[in-house]
Motif scaffolding. Sequence first.
Motif, PDB file in Angstrom:
ATOM      1  N   LEU A 119      32.123  44.310  37.584  1.00  0.00           N
ATOM      2  CA  LEU A 119      33.431  44.600  36.954  1.00  0.00           C
ATOM      3  C   LEU A 119      32.877  45.653  35.653  1.00  0.00           C
ATOM      4  CD1 LEU A 119      34.716  41.227  36.068  1.00  0.00           C
ATOM      5  CD2 LEU A 119      35.637  43.657  37.093  1.00  0.00           C
ATOM      6  N   ASP A 120      33.782  46.825  35.341  1.00  0.00           N
ATOM      7  CA  ASP A 120      33.078  48.292  34.545  1.00  0.00           C
ATOM      8  C   ASP A 120      33.687  47.629  33.594  1.00  0.00           C
ATOM      9  OD1 ASP A 120      35.594  48.705  35.085  1.00  0.00           O
ATOM     10  OD2 ASP A 120      35.007  50.883  35.844  1.00  0.00           O
ATOM     11  N   ASN A 121      33.601  48.400  32.440  1.00  0.00           N
ATOM     12  CA  ASN A 121      34.389  48.076  31.515  1.00  0.00           C
ATOM     13  C   ASN A 121      36.160  48.338  31.047  1.00  0.00           C
ATOM     14  OD1 ASN A 121      34.207  50.693  30.912  1.00  0.00           O
ATOM     15  ND2 ASN A 121      32.692  50.750  28.949  1.00  0.00           N
ATOM     16  N   LYS A 122      36.441  49.181  32.202  1.00  0.00           N
ATOM     17  CA  LYS A 122      38.094  49.248  32.344  1.00  0.00           C
ATOM     18  C   LYS A 122      38.526  48.192  33.370  1.00  0.00           C
ATOM     19  CE  LYS A 122      37.343  53.710  30.848  1.00  0.00           C
ATOM     20  NZ  LYS A 122      37.698  55.730  31.419  1.00  0.00           N
ATOM     21  N   ASN A 123      37.747  47.314  33.483  1.00  0.00           N
ATOM     22  CA  ASN A 123      38.953  46.436  34.385  1.00  0.00           C
ATOM     23  C   ASN A 123      38.484  46.427  35.748  1.00  0.00           C
ATOM     24  OD1 ASN A 123      39.452  43.409  35.330  1.00  0.00           O
ATOM     25  ND2 ASN A 123      42.258  44.195  34.976  1.00  0.00           N
ATOM     26  N   ARG A 124      38.210  46.994  36.119  1.00  0.00           N
ATOM     27  CA  ARG A 124      37.355  47.905  37.996  1.00  0.00           C
ATOM     28  C   ARG A 124      36.493  46.863  38.316  1.00  0.00           C
ATOM     29  NH1 ARG A 124      37.658  53.670  35.730  1.00  0.00           N
ATOM     30  NH2 ARG A 124      35.926  53.147  34.883  1.00  0.00           N
ATOM     31  N   LEU A 125      37.288  46.309  39.939  1.00  0.00           N
ATOM     32  CA  LEU A 125      36.031  45.531  40.445  1.00  0.00           C
ATOM     33  C   LEU A 125      35.331  46.242  41.164  1.00  0.00           C
ATOM     34  CD1 LEU A 125      35.033  42.597  41.094  1.00  0.00           C
ATOM     35  CD2 LEU A 125      36.620  42.319  42.506  1.00  0.00           C
ATOM     36  N   PHE A 126      34.547  46.168  41.940  1.00  0.00           N
ATOM     37  CA  PHE A 126      33.292  46.857  42.961  1.00  0.00           C
ATOM     38  C   PHE A 126      32.446  45.312  43.559  1.00  0.00           C
ATOM     39  CE2 PHE A 126      33.849  49.471  39.523  1.00  0.00           C
ATOM     40  CZ  PHE A 126      34.254  50.773  39.321  1.00  0.00           C
ATOM     41  N   ILE A 127      32.869  45.104  44.899  1.00  0.00           N
ATOM     42  CA  ILE A 127      32.299  44.400  45.839  1.00  0.00           C
ATOM     43  C   ILE A 127      32.778  44.518  47.033  1.00  0.00           C
ATOM     44  CG2 ILE A 127      34.778  43.244  45.984  1.00  0.00           C
ATOM     45  CD1 ILE A 127      34.201  40.693  45.734  1.00  0.00           C
ATOM     46  N   VAL A 137      37.673  36.686  40.979  1.00  0.00           N
ATOM     47  CA  VAL A 137      36.430  37.186  41.399  1.00  0.00           C
ATOM     48  C   VAL A 137      35.552  35.840  41.356  1.00  0.00           C
ATOM     49  CG1 VAL A 137      35.282  38.558  40.253  1.00  0.00           C
ATOM     50  CG2 VAL A 137      34.542  38.284  43.014  1.00  0.00           C
ATOM     51  N   LYS A 138      35.010  35.747  39.511  1.00  0.00           N
ATOM     52  CA  LYS A 138      34.338  34.636  39.350  1.00  0.00           C
ATOM     53  C   LYS A 138      34.493  33.040  39.539  1.00  0.00           C
ATOM     54  CE  LYS A 138      33.979  37.701  35.177  1.00  0.00           C
ATOM     55  NZ  LYS A 138      34.151  37.489  33.523  1.00  0.00           N
ATOM     56  N   LYS A 139      35.846  33.120  40.518  1.00  0.00           N
ATOM     57  CA  LYS A 139      36.284  31.646  40.593  1.00  0.00           C
ATOM     58  C   LYS A 139      36.176  31.468  41.410  1.00  0.00           C
ATOM     59  CE  LYS A 139      37.855  30.081  36.302  1.00  0.00           C
ATOM     60  NZ  LYS A 139      37.369  29.523  35.850  1.00  0.00           N
ATOM     61  N   GLU A 140      35.751  32.268  43.031  1.00  0.00           N
ATOM     62  CA  GLU A 140      35.045  32.065  44.256  1.00  0.00           C
ATOM     63  C   GLU A 140      34.476  30.620  44.571  1.00  0.00           C
ATOM     64  OE1 GLU A 140      36.654  32.313  47.577  1.00  0.00           O
ATOM     65  OE2 GLU A 140      37.095  34.308  46.133  1.00  0.00           O
ATOM     66  N   ILE A 141      34.629  30.330  44.506  1.00  0.00           N
ATOM     67  CA  ILE A 141      33.849  29.045  44.829  1.00  0.00           C
ATOM     68  C   ILE A 141      32.412  28.982  46.411  1.00  0.00           C
ATOM     69  CG2 ILE A 141      33.324  26.072  46.112  1.00  0.00           C
ATOM     70  CD1 ILE A 141      36.403  26.171  45.173  1.00  0.00           C
ATOM     71  N   LYS A 143      30.716  31.609  47.696  1.00  0.00           N
ATOM     72  CA  LYS A 143      30.130  32.893  47.095  1.00  0.00           C
ATOM     73  C   LYS A 143      29.691  34.197  48.509  1.00  0.00           C
ATOM     74  CE  LYS A 143      29.709  31.827  42.784  1.00  0.00           C
ATOM     75  NZ  LYS A 143      30.552  32.113  42.389  1.00  0.00           N
ATOM     76  N   GLU A 144      29.718  33.460  50.073  1.00  0.00           N
ATOM     77  CA  GLU A 144      30.152  34.259  50.869  1.00  0.00           C
ATOM     78  C   GLU A 144      30.988  34.879  51.066  1.00  0.00           C
ATOM     79  OE1 GLU A 144      29.049  31.237  50.793  1.00  0.00           O
ATOM     80  OE2 GLU A 144      26.694  30.327  51.428  1.00  0.00           O
ATOM     81  N   VAL A 145      31.759  34.132  50.890  1.00  0.00           N
ATOM     82  CA  VAL A 145      32.996  35.057  50.641  1.00  0.00           C
ATOM     83  C   VAL A 145      33.440  36.525  50.331  1.00  0.00           C
ATOM     84  CG1 VAL A 145      35.454  34.912  50.487  1.00  0.00           C
ATOM     85  CG2 VAL A 145      34.830  33.545  51.071  1.00  0.00           C
ATOM     86  N   LEU A 146      32.081  36.373  49.128  1.00  0.00           N
ATOM     87  CA  LEU A 146      32.120  38.296  48.625  1.00  0.00           C
ATOM     88  C   LEU A 146      31.597  39.064  49.494  1.00  0.00           C
ATOM     89  CD1 LEU A 146      31.235  37.096  45.699  1.00  0.00           C
ATOM     90  CD2 LEU A 146      32.993  36.641  46.263  1.00  0.00           C
ATOM     91  N   HIS A 176      44.499  40.874  38.510  1.00  0.00           N
ATOM     92  CA  HIS A 176      43.358  40.424  38.105  1.00  0.00           C
ATOM     93  C   HIS A 176      42.603  41.811  37.578  1.00  0.00           C
ATOM     94  CE1 HIS A 176      43.689  36.237  37.950  1.00  0.00           C
ATOM     95  NE2 HIS A 176      43.867  36.160  39.151  1.00  0.00           N
ATOM     96  N   TYR A 177      43.360  43.293  38.593  1.00  0.00           N
ATOM     97  CA  TYR A 177      41.822  44.103  38.136  1.00  0.00           C
ATOM     98  C   TYR A 177      43.279  45.771  38.167  1.00  0.00           C
ATOM     99  CZ  TYR A 177      39.211  39.920  39.385  1.00  0.00           C
ATOM    100  OH  TYR A 177      38.456  39.298  39.330  1.00  0.00           O
ATOM    101  N   ARG A 178      42.664  46.582  37.585  1.00  0.00           N
ATOM    102  CA  ARG A 178      42.957  47.754  37.455  1.00  0.00           C
ATOM    103  C   ARG A 178      42.739  48.383  38.616  1.00  0.00           C
ATOM    104  NH1 ARG A 178      40.661  52.223  33.999  1.00  0.00           N
ATOM    105  NH2 ARG A 178      42.079  54.804  34.681  1.00  0.00           N
ATOM    106  N   GLU A 179      41.681  48.569  39.519  1.00  0.00           N
ATOM    107  CA  GLU A 179      41.340  48.972  40.790  1.00  0.00           C
ATOM    108  C   GLU A 179      40.519  48.109  41.398  1.00  0.00           C
ATOM    109  OE1 GLU A 179      42.142  53.780  40.247  1.00  0.00           O
ATOM    110  OE2 GLU A 179      40.610  53.208  39.979  1.00  0.00           O
ATOM    111  N   ILE A 180      40.521  47.619  42.633  1.00  0.00           N
ATOM    112  CA  ILE A 180      39.071  47.157  43.420  1.00  0.00           C
ATOM    113  C   ILE A 180      38.375  47.881  44.665  1.00  0.00           C
ATOM    114  CG2 ILE A 180      38.404  44.880  44.870  1.00  0.00           C
ATOM    115  CD1 ILE A 180      41.222  43.881  43.856  1.00  0.00           C
ATOM    116  N   TYR A 181      37.736  48.267  44.411  1.00  0.00           N
ATOM    117  CA  TYR A 181      37.004  48.948  45.806  1.00  0.00           C
ATOM    118  C   TYR A 181      35.729  48.114  46.263  1.00  0.00           C
ATOM    119  CZ  TYR A 181      37.821  53.439  42.419  1.00  0.00           C
ATOM    120  OH  TYR A 181      38.631  53.821  41.445  1.00  0.00           O
ATOM    121  N   ILE A 182      36.350  48.259  47.554  1.00  0.00           N
ATOM    122  CA  ILE A 182      35.948  47.663  48.898  1.00  0.00           C
ATOM    123  C   ILE A 182      34.933  48.855  49.500  1.00  0.00           C
ATOM    124  CG2 ILE A 182      36.862  46.158  48.261  1.00  0.00           C
ATOM    125  CD1 ILE A 182      38.490  46.528  50.956  1.00  0.00           C
TER     126      ILE A 182
END
Length: 242
Positions: A119-127, A137-141, A143-146, A176-182
Amino acid sequence: MRTLVIGDIHGGFRALIQVFERAEVTSNDKLIFLGDYVDGWSESAQVISFLIKFSKTNHCVFIKGNHDVWCEQWLADGNVNNVWYIHGGKETIESYKGYTKAQKQVHLDFFESMPLYHLDNKNRLFIHAGFTSMHGVKKEIQKEVLYYDRTLWEMALTMDKRIQQSSELFPKRLKHYREIYIGHTPTTRYHKYQPMNAANVWNIDTGAAFTGKLSAVDITTKEVFQSDTLMHLYPNEMGRNK
C-alpha cells in the motif's frame, strides 16, 4: 520521480530488459513488481539474479505471486510440486543449472522477503491476484487468496460503468482503495494485449507467459511500455503455450 508497476515476467529476462530500455528506467524511478517472476520462459533464475542486483541501486517493491511461492518451496526443500512442474516449474528448475547452493540460498532469501501486497502513501494497493474480504486486504484470513484470487478482477469487469466509487452500489471491496493494481490473470484471455482497467482496478498482466507481452505502466500518467511478444524473443521455446 515516476512509479512504474510491472506485470508478470515468467522467466522472460529479454522482455524485462526491453521494457526497462523502452521506459528509459533510471535510478530516480520507483518500480513495483506484481509477482510471478519465474515459470515459463528459460531465464527464470537469471531474472531473479538481475532483480536482486537491480534492487541494490533502485527503489523496488517485489510482490510475491503464486509461481514464486512454488519456486520458493522448491529452493527451500528440493521437493518438486507436480502442479508447479507442469506449469513452468520444469523450465525454472533447468534455469538453475550451474547455480551453486550459496547462490540458490540468496534467491531463497529474496523470495522469503517478498510481501504479499503493498500500500503506498496515496492509498493505492498493489497485489498479485486479489482479495475476498469486504473489509480489505489486511483482513484477509486465508493469505493464499492474495496470490490466487480472480474474483476481484471478475467482479470489476462485470460492473456497470455508470456506478461511481462514491455510490452505495460500488462494491465495498473496491471502495477501500483509490486504485488497485494486479497481475495473475492475463489480459490475453479477453483478447486484449494492453493493460486493462475496470472500475478502479488495473490489470497489468498482458500475457507474457503465453502469447502476449511484458508491460509496465506509469501509475500517474498511465503511459504503457511494452516488450515484443515473448514468443518472438524466445523463438525456439514454448513458454507456457503447451
